[in-house]
Design an enzyme around this catalytic site. Structure first.
Site, PDB file in Angstrom:
ATOM      1  N   LYS A   2       0.925  -1.269   0.060  1.00  0.00           N
ATOM      2  CA  LYS A   2      -0.104  -0.200   0.283  1.00  0.00           C
ATOM      3  C   LYS A   2       0.936   1.301  -0.103  1.00  0.00           C
ATOM      4  CE  LYS A   2      -4.158   1.584  -0.266  1.00  0.00           C
ATOM      5  NZ  LYS A   2      -4.874   1.046  -1.372  1.00  0.00           N
ATOM      6  N   SER A  33      -7.949   0.496  -5.761  1.00  0.00           N
ATOM      7  CA  SER A  33      -8.308   0.492  -4.550  1.00  0.00           C
ATOM      8  C   SER A  33      -9.909   0.724  -4.264  1.00  0.00           C
ATOM      9  CB  SER A  33      -7.571   1.797  -3.499  1.00  0.00           C
ATOM     10  OG  SER A  33      -7.617   1.510  -2.311  1.00  0.00           O
TER      11      SER A  33
END
Length: 596
Positions: free
Chosen positions: A199, A393
């Site tokens: 991430k 995402s």
């Protein structure tokens, strides 16, 4: 009607322009000229015309018809040099030109770059190749060109380039920006809670360079985009792919003569050369006049896209950062998107829905709100996701519940991960300007999201657990929506990792390779309506009046800022703010996938 619209546009421009100090004479003159220029409703296309495509404006997914385009033309207005173009309008104009007997060819007049992502470039390129299949020509010319512009130009029958022009042909690069050094100097401490080894959206606040995991995934997707570029160019230019790759190591910044010798272009010369080539293709003499019609004007020419069909395919666009509220330029607002989805779900004339996603994600809450409405839609009629340049995402989260997901080989997707961020500015204010804070609380954690309050270890544990729950929910949505056997199967390919479209298909995150129009046709087939439909786009882009008022308001704000005694300090603060998210829970990939 257009004259009336332009009159209203001119009148509003006069009123608001006076408020922000724009010289009245220029506004009135522009209004008069616009009214004269737009007196007719339709554009007349002369016989034996060539469609002149400059592609100089940013290409977005969806844009409205704006009478202020005629008011200001190509003159810079309030920070905008040119008006955005909609991808759908560009592609449909190319398709219409292929059927239009008055259009004999397309002239691609490219300058330096094309302002959109790689998947949208592929869509435009495919439309140009289909256009050529009708027997009409596509010629390209440029004086300066990077890989994006060349990618489009390479689809042409012939590529002309200025002899002393500059071509950038040296591979692709990604250059993320890191803010940790700035935050350290300001003594502002980010409190980040995340799930996902890959991430990378929070790395700018925590590091001064890329983590090994982020570098690995970036090398993977940027390498895939480059390989797609080489493969497509090699086919169009009839060149060897490894040789093209090697050429990028040596050509770097070449001129037209070198580009011609390398085989990248067909002829180094002047724009007059390509004009003469087009005249010859039409059967004209060099001394004859060439009729060019700009893409901007041709977009307004009458089209025949089943305008009166009773059947509709609703294309709902989610473009930009996902957030709560209404959609605007650069923002996919959950309120607007849910309203558009709900309307499509309840409208009996809408036979199916395409969710067009071009977003790196954003607010976890807003993404969830959109996802819930998509589930309701799927119970009533076919709904598929069509991924554009980026659907990562939160952009992937809202795609997952759809019946089917279409992506392109160079779409950036995945990034199934989550993070929360809070800001600790206590030391910054006390050390730098002597501001301190005290507190009175009714409950122990009443100050938990206050940037002027330091978190306890227990509160940090709570926030990490909150983030973990968000990740589990994300995994669950993907597992159910994409039919994975268990959560572990999803987690193995999640962890915030970004994937390229072709690889995402191998991993079962994406069902099929295809562009927006493939998705629309699939939905029509599923609905059993064949080719008898009209595609409609929503949410509605900002109205012309809202757009102009927004520009005027920004101009007024800029004017006031320029006169403020603390203008330098305020400008610095604004510069910082645009890089930093507010506190909250995010399903967001890095917000800049500008690969050059």
């Amino acid at each position: 009607m257009k004259f009336f619209q332009s009159f209203l546009a001119s009148l509003l421009a006069v009123i608001v322009g006076i408020l922000v100090g724009i010289p009245l004479i220029f506004i009135v003159l522009g209004g008069i000229l616009a009214g004269i220029a737009s007196g007719g409703d339709d554009v007349t296309v002369p016989s034996e015309s060539v469609l002149h495509m400059k592609l100089e404006a940013p290409i977005v997914e969806h844009t409205s018809t704006n009478p202020f385009d005629d008011l200001f033309g190509d003159v810079p207005t309030f920070g905008q040099s040119v008006v955005d173009m909609g991808l759908h309008n560009v592609v449909k104009s190319i398709e219409h030109a292929a059927e239009d007997e008055k259009i004999k060819g397309i002239y691609l007049n490219l300058n330096m770059t094309v302002q959109t992502g790689w998947a949208n470039l592929s869509t435009i390129r495919e439309a140009l190749i289909d256009f050529k299949s009708t027997g009409k020509f596509v010629y390209a010319y440029s004086e300066m060109m990077d890989e994006k512009a060349y990618y489009v130009a390479s689809a042409a029958d012939s590529v002309f380039f200025a002899s002393r022009g500059m071509m950038e042909f040296n591979g692709l690069a990604s250059n993320p920006t890191f803010l940790k050094g700035m935050l350290d100097k300001l003594e502002v401490t980010p409190k980040v809670f995340k799930v996902g080894t890959f991430k990378s959206a929070v790395e700018p606040y925590l590091r001064k360079d890329m983590s090994p995991a982020n570098r690995e995934q970036t090398e993977q997707y940027i390498g895939s985009i480059w390989n797609t570029f080489l493969s497509d160019v090699a086919i169009s230019r009839k060149m060897d792919q490894p040789a093209l790759d090697e050429l990028a190591n040596s050509f770097i910044l070449g001129d037209g003569t070198g580009a011609e010798k390398s085989g990248l272009v067909d002829r180094a010369g002047t724009e007059e050369d390509v004009y003469n080539a087009m005249k010859a293709a039409i059967g004209k003499e060099p001394s004859d006049k060439l009729s060019l019609i700009t893409l901007k004007k041709y977009m307004k020419a009458p089209k025949s896209e089943n305008p009166f069909s009773a059947n509709k395919i609703a294309v709902v666009v989610a473009e930009g950062t996902i957030s709560s509220g209404k959609s605007s330029s650069g923002t996919a607002g959950s309120e607007s998107i849910v309203k558009a989805l709900r309307k499509a779900r309840k409208d009996p004339s809408v036979k199916g829905i395409v969710l067009r996603v071009n977003s790196p994600g954003g607010s976890a809450l807003a993404s969830n709100v959109i996802s819930q409405e998509i589930k309701l839609c799927s119970e009533k009629k076919p709904i598929v996701a069509s991924m554009g340049d980026v659907a990562a995402s939160g952009g992937y989260y809202i795609s997952a519940p759809c019946d089917k997901i279409f992506a392109q080989p160079n779409t950036i997707t995945g990034s199934i991960g989550i993070f929360a961020v809070l800001w600790d500015a206590v030391d910054a204010l006390e050390t730098n300007i002597g501001v301190t804070f005290d507190e009175v609380e009714t409950n122990p954690s009443a100050n938990i999201i206050n940037p002027f309050y330091k978190l306890s270890s227990g509160e940090e544990d709570f926030l990490q657990a909150w983030t973990n729950r968000g990740y589990s929910d994300f995994i669950g949505v993907v597992q159910k929506g994409r039919g994975f056997a268990d959560s572990t199967s999803v987690d193995n390919i999640a962890q915030g990792r970004v994937w390229i479209g072709a690889k995402a298909q191998e991993l079962k995150l994406v069902d099929e390779m295809g562009n927006l129009y493939d998705a629309i046709r699939y939905v029509a087939d599923q609905a059993g309506i064949g080719n008898e439909y009209k595609a409609t786009f929503s949410p509605e882009a900002e109205s012309p009046f809202e757009d102009l008022l927004g520009q005027m308001g920004q101009a007024y704000q800029d004017k006031m800022m320029a006169e403020h005694p603390l203008r330098k300090e305020l400008k610095a603060v604004e510069g910082i703010k645009k890089h930093l998210p507010t506190s909250g829970l995010y399903m967001m990939a890095q917000d800049d996938f500008d690969i050059k």
